[in-house]
Design a protein around this motif. Structure first.
Motif, PDB file in Angstrom:
ATOM      1  N   ALA A  46       0.834  -1.191   0.000  1.00  0.00           N
ATOM      2  CA  ALA A  46       0.000   0.000   0.000  1.00  0.00           C
ATOM      3  C   ALA A  46       0.880   1.256   0.000  1.00  0.00           C
ATOM      4  CB  ALA A  46      -0.916   0.008   1.221  1.00  0.00           C
ATOM      5  N   HIS A  92      -4.351   2.124   3.456  1.00  0.00           N
ATOM      6  CA  HIS A  92      -5.469   1.305   2.980  1.00  0.00           C
ATOM      7  C   HIS A  92      -5.692   1.387   1.481  1.00  0.00           C
ATOM      8  CE1 HIS A  92      -6.666   0.157   6.980  1.00  0.00           C
ATOM      9  NE2 HIS A  92      -6.754   1.412   7.358  1.00  0.00           N
ATOM     10  N   VAL A  93      -4.929   2.151   0.746  1.00  0.00           N
ATOM     11  CA  VAL A  93      -5.161   2.316  -0.682  1.00  0.00           C
ATOM     12  C   VAL A  93      -3.921   1.887  -1.458  1.00  0.00           C
ATOM     13  CG1 VAL A  93      -4.392   4.717  -0.787  1.00  0.00           C
ATOM     14  CG2 VAL A  93      -6.025   3.883  -2.461  1.00  0.00           C
ATOM     15  N   SER A 147      -8.354  -1.196  -2.657  1.00  0.00           N
ATOM     16  CA  SER A 147      -8.060  -0.957  -1.251  1.00  0.00           C
ATOM     17  C   SER A 147      -7.950  -2.265  -0.495  1.00  0.00           C
ATOM     18  CB  SER A 147      -9.159  -0.081  -0.621  1.00  0.00           C
ATOM     19  OG  SER A 147      -9.035  -0.043   0.782  1.00  0.00           O
ATOM     20  N   SER A 202     -11.417  -3.267   0.424  1.00  0.00           N
ATOM     21  CA  SER A 202     -12.366  -3.436  -0.675  1.00  0.00           C
ATOM     22  C   SER A 202     -12.930  -4.850  -0.701  1.00  0.00           C
ATOM     23  CB  SER A 202     -11.691  -3.130  -2.014  1.00  0.00           C
ATOM     24  OG  SER A 202     -11.427  -1.758  -2.145  1.00  0.00           O
ATOM     25  N   ILE A 243     -16.265  -0.856   0.687  1.00  0.00           N
ATOM     26  CA  ILE A 243     -15.184  -0.970   1.658  1.00  0.00           C
ATOM     27  C   ILE A 243     -15.826  -1.236   3.016  1.00  0.00           C
ATOM     28  CG2 ILE A 243     -13.578   0.479   0.386  1.00  0.00           C
ATOM     29  CD1 ILE A 243     -14.282   2.791   2.233  1.00  0.00           C
ATOM     30  N   LEU A 274     -14.334   5.070  -2.033  1.00  0.00           N
ATOM     31  CA  LEU A 274     -12.954   5.316  -1.635  1.00  0.00           C
ATOM     32  C   LEU A 274     -12.772   6.686  -0.997  1.00  0.00           C
ATOM     33  CD1 LEU A 274     -11.086   3.841  -4.741  1.00  0.00           C
ATOM     34  CD2 LEU A 274     -11.575   2.727  -2.561  1.00  0.00           C
ATOM     35  N   LEU A 333     -12.454   6.391   2.626  1.00  0.00           N
ATOM     36  CA  LEU A 333     -11.379   5.514   3.096  1.00  0.00           C
ATOM     37  C   LEU A 333     -10.504   6.142   4.183  1.00  0.00           C
ATOM     38  CD1 LEU A 333     -10.443   2.664   2.471  1.00  0.00           C
ATOM     39  CD2 LEU A 333      -8.896   3.593   0.761  1.00  0.00           C
ATOM     40  N   ARG A 343      -7.466   7.868  -5.111  1.00  0.00           N
ATOM     41  CA  ARG A 343      -8.803   7.486  -4.656  1.00  0.00           C
ATOM     42  C   ARG A 343      -9.881   7.920  -5.650  1.00  0.00           C
ATOM     43  NH1 ARG A 343      -7.167   9.701   0.285  1.00  0.00           N
ATOM     44  NH2 ARG A 343      -8.696  11.366   0.032  1.00  0.00           N
TER      45      ARG A 343
END
Length: 600
Positions: free
Chosen positions: A102, A108-109, A211, A214, A269, A300, A303, A499
């Motif tokens: 990541a 988280h992305v 993500s 996701s 998510i 997203l 997120l 995102r």
């Protein structure tokens, strides 16, 4: 193979021995005239000797056995190699997934995979030059024979050009060449160098969803209808003719029957609080948190703040969800060509979006059944967040949960961030009278299909191409757009851009946005249907429900600063929070400050 070769050698040795022991024509070794018993032994050995045909058959059978053994061994060897290759392929896939790290600035992305492209690819230099030269030759084809007539040299060519063309002709020649070459390059890009278009299923199978949080799952939305007022005289008259029953409240949540829900692949998510006791002393203990994004965004956008929302406001094992609304993100695009099975453009409406959110939330809460409900009546307390366009979805979801007791979902908190509500921060749309007669029969399928094709040809295809060129063909489109949306462009981070850029590689994202827009244009509110302002007031009247409106003072998209904010402050049971210096997305621009204001 070694064993079979040994068997062949043994057989050959045995045959040689038997041939040596067999009697010859002149008596052989054992055929002496004076040898006792020689006749009996010779007869015995001659009976044991094999004829040539039998020896040939034996040799062929030995060869067949050897070949069979070799085939078996070869097959086993190939199968073992294939198994080892499969194991190495699985290990390689696992290693690739482990290598997918990541972003360091947002855990988280992920970045868009390197083999996928979110924008048009530039043409190679040689191809670009070929297109320009060819376009110039086509535009100047009338003067070409005179220019290349012998004798030909560089100086002669220049002199002929100066004599044959004036300044005006030169300008027109350059413009026509540029126009033709540009059209040709656009066509080539559209065929061979266009942006990547992949389905969510493809990303899920490759393990390349955007993500860590996701998920992609098939969901059947719950049936949800827009609430209608029962206090307006016209609404009552219209409702009596086509509605059976009415609630005792000032609004009715089941005035018209929605089309049957259609299963849809939804991208979402989801974050679940892992700690059983995190020392959270906050007065809010929500079992579920549902978040709704705005126009042009996706799940997203929630997120950066969703894990913190769940950890601070959620109960033990609390669940937070945010999904992509139909028409946006990586949720599948509903089919609008079959009005009978899917309700046409209805699937892109707010009601169907609420049905998706409720189905996902109930499924997530049932999965976390280890957590007891926070209410004594075995119902689950939930918090609903809506941003911009998603604010109407949040209000509709709160009203539906309050009216449908069987859902056992109690909206305790409703947070509207930069709400884009008609009659509040947006102009109201005119209402139309509802149809009181019997429902019209559907037109013939051929006529309906032709109408859809004409609509797509005249409206859908050109708009999709223009939208794709605008978003995927403009350099740094998302960064430039977010700099206009953020209150302070200097705080825009590199993780904010992916995102918003991720959904642009989804298959059919242009079609989804256009269909959503058409659903809003073609679905004017009918008389008696609750407006956005009325829904806000009704949600504020709900028992044990707190309504909070948060906006940024530098919001350039939905301007609430000033008169709109003063109007909202006069609404009963509504708390208005102003975040100075922030823009349209305060929960993304400053997460800690947003949570601090929310918890006060």
């Amino acid at each position: 193979l070694i064993t079979s070769n040994r068997m062949v050698k043994i057989q050959q040795t045995t045959r040689r021995k038997r041939t040596m022991m067999a009697p010859s024509n002149n008596g052989g070794e054992f055929g002496g005239a004076g040898a006792a018993g020689s006749g009996t032994q010779s007869d015995f050995m001659s009976s044991q000797a094999e004829p040539p045909c039998r020896q040939l058959r034996r040799r062929s059978s030995v060869r067949i056995i050897a070949r069979s053994v070799g085939t078996i061994l070869t097959t086993k060897l190939e199968s073992s190699r294939a198994a080892s290759n499969n194991i190495s392929a699985v290990q390689e896939t696992d290693q690739q997934q482990q290598k997918r790290v990541a972003r360091p600035d947002e855990s988280h992305v992920f970045n868009i995979p390197s083999d996928l492209h979110a924008s048009y690819q530039p043409l190679p230099l040689l191809l670009h030059l070929t297109v320009v030269v060819t376009s110039a030759l086509i535009v100047g084809r009338r003067h070409l024979p005179r220019l290349v007539a012998p004798p030909l040299s560089y100086m002669v060519l220049v002199q002929r050009l100066l004599i044959m063309t004036s300044i005006r002709e030169a300008i027109f020649f350059a413009l026509r060449t540029t126009l033709l070459s540009t059209l040709v390059k656009l066509a080539i890009q559209e065929v061979w160098y266009m942006p990547s278009r992949v389905t969510t299923k493809y990303l899920a199978e490759r393990g390349e969803l955007p993500s860590r949080l996701s998920k992609y799952k098939k969901t059947i939305p719950l049936a949800v209808s827009t609430p209608k007022s029962t206090t307006h005289s016209n609404a009552k008259d219209a409702a009596k003719k086509w509605v059976e029953g009415r609630s005792n409240t000032s609004w009715d949540n089941a005035i018209h029957v929605a089309p049957a829900p259609v299963p849809l692949g939804v991208h979402l998510i989801q974050y679940t609080q892992q700690a059983t006791s995190n020392g959270n002393s906050n007065r809010h203990k929500f079992d579920g948190i549902s978040c709704h994004h705005g126009f042009g965004a996706s799940s997203l956008s929630w997120l950066p703040v969703l894990p913190s929302l769940v950890n601070r406001l959620g109960s033990s094992r609390g669940v937070g969800l945010a999904h992509d609304a139909p028409g946006f993100g990586f949720t599948d695009r509903p089919n609008t060509n079959d009005d009978n099975s899917g309700g046409g453009l209805y699937q892109y409406g707010f009601e169907n979006n609420v049905g998706i959110a409720l189905a996902l939330l109930k499924d997530a809460l049932s999965g976390s059944s280890s957590t007891k409900a926070t209410n004594t009546d075995d119902s689950r307390s939930i918090a609903i967040f809506g941003h911009s366009m998603g604010s109407k979805t949040a209000l509709l979801m709160a009203l539906h949960c309050a009216s449908q007791q069987k859902l056992r979902l109690k909206p305790k908190l409703v947070v509207l961030v930069a709400p884009a509500l008609e009659g509040v921060s947006l102009p109201s749309r005119p209402s139309i009278l509802p149809s009181t007669g019997p429902p019209k029969q559907q037109s013939k399928s051929t006529t309906r299909k032709m109408a859809h094709r004409v609509r797509d040809a005249l409206l859908g295809t050109p708009l999709q191409y223009g939208l794709r060129r605008l978003v995927n063909g403009t350099k740094d489109f998302w960064r430039k757009g977010l700099m206009l949306v953020w209150g302070n462009p200097q705080v825009l981070s590199d993780s904010d851009v992916p995102r918003f850029a991720w959904p642009s590689i989804g298959k059919g994202w242009e079609e989804g946005i256009i269909n959503f827009t058409l659903s809003r244009i073609l679905s004017s509110p009918s008389v008696g249907e609750l407006s956005d302002v009325q829904m806000l007031k009704e949600v504020a009247k709900l028992k044990d429900t707190q309504v909070v409106i948060i906006y940024g003072s530098s919001d350039k998209v939905v301007r609430i600063e000033g008169g709109v904010a003063e109007t909202l402050k006069r609404l009963p049971n509504v708390k208005v929070v102003r975040m100075s210096g922030l823009g349209h997305d305060p929960f993304e621009e400053d997460v800690d400050r947003f949570l601090f204001e929310l918890e006060k």
